[in-house]
Design an enzyme around this catalytic site. Structure first.
Site, PDB file in Angstrom:
ATOM      1  N   LYS A 182      55.358  29.182 114.654  1.00  0.00           N
ATOM      2  CA  LYS A 182      56.359  29.486 115.669  1.00  0.00           C
ATOM      3  C   LYS A 182      55.728  29.981 116.969  1.00  0.00           C
ATOM      4  O   LYS A 182      54.550  30.318 117.029  1.00  0.00           O
ATOM      5  CB  LYS A 182      57.360  30.518 115.123  1.00  0.00           C
ATOM      6  N   ARG A 216      58.965  30.892 104.188  1.00  0.00           N
ATOM      7  CA  ARG A 216      59.360  29.518 104.507  1.00  0.00           C
ATOM      8  C   ARG A 216      58.248  28.929 105.369  1.00  0.00           C
ATOM      9  O   ARG A 216      57.984  29.418 106.469  1.00  0.00           O
ATOM     10  CB  ARG A 216      60.691  29.489 105.255  1.00  0.00           C
TER      11      ARG A 216
END
Length: 236
Positions: A182, A216
């Site tokens: 991210k 995740r």
């Protein structure tokens, strides 16, 4: 996709999370019918090829959750935590499937325009507690929470939540951390997502040390190794 699923499972994936809409900053909300059209054959193929695998459906549409549950989906992963579809909570309660509640401020299209909180930890935690309570009133308590790293948060907000991840365990449900590749990594390291594996492993390790129960990820092998090392360290 079947080959990728096989590799992930061989590398230690506990469940496979699949979706048919982009949730990146700037993305517009998807159409439920189109999601069902795209996901139905994939879920059926995965269930046939890997009957032992748990399948998580990444959707914010109650209609999609119901349709894919009928085809064998095991978990519903909702980035909106029931905010985008007022039928989602009742649907999940009726399905009696594990439900992942993520926090988001705004929608994917608007969430990174100007994220603002007076106290990000208090507000995110309070919002997730409210969502848990609403589901509990419907008789559904099989939930996981996700603070929503990168979903309506600045770089500072993301690291503040990561630093205070242990506080979410006060809600007495498992905590999922989705940190993989991210922008909170890319902006610190000045790199592109494809070069963010090392940064991802670093953040995954921090999350595990701070009590994350589920990661995740895109890179299963590396995440599974992080879990193994942290568990060994903590249990010595």
């Amino acid at each position: 996709i079947l080959h990728m699923a096989q590799v992930h499972l061989q590398h230690g994936a506990t469940f496979l999370d699949i979706g048919a809409s982009s949730t990146r900053p700037g993305a517009i909300l998807s159409n439920a019918d189109n999601e069902i059209k795209l996901l139905t054959p994939l879920v059926k193929a995965l269930k046939k090829e890997f009957p032992e695998a748990y399948l998580s459906i990444d959707t914010y549409h109650a209609q999609v959750a119901k349709a894919l549950a009928d085809d064998g989906a095991d978990i519903i992963n909702d980035i909106s935590g029931g905010r985008f579809d007022d039928q989602m909570f009742q649907t999940v309660a009726d399905l009696k499937l594990p439900y992942i509640i993520m926090h988001i401020q705004g929608t994917p299209e608007t969430m990174q325009e100007n994220p603002h909180y007076e106290d990000v930890l208090t507000e995110v935690k309070s919002d997730l507690k409210n969502r848990i309570d609403l589901l509990s009133q419907l008789g559904h308590n099989n939930v996981v929470i996700d603070p929503g790293f990168g979903f309506g948060k600045t770089l500072h907000h993301n690291y503040e939540l990561l630093r205070n991840l242990p506080a979410f365990h006060e809600l007495n449900v498992p905590v999922l951390a989705g940190l993989s590749r991210k922008s909170m990594i890319n902006r610190v390291l000045n790199c592109q997502p494809e070069d963010a594996l090392n940064g991802t492993t670093s953040l995954n390790t921090i999350a595990l040390m701070n009590g994350a129960n589920i990661l995740r990820v895109h890179d299963v092998k590396e995440a599974a190794e992080s879990i193994k090392i942290v568990q060994y360290y903590l249990n010595r």
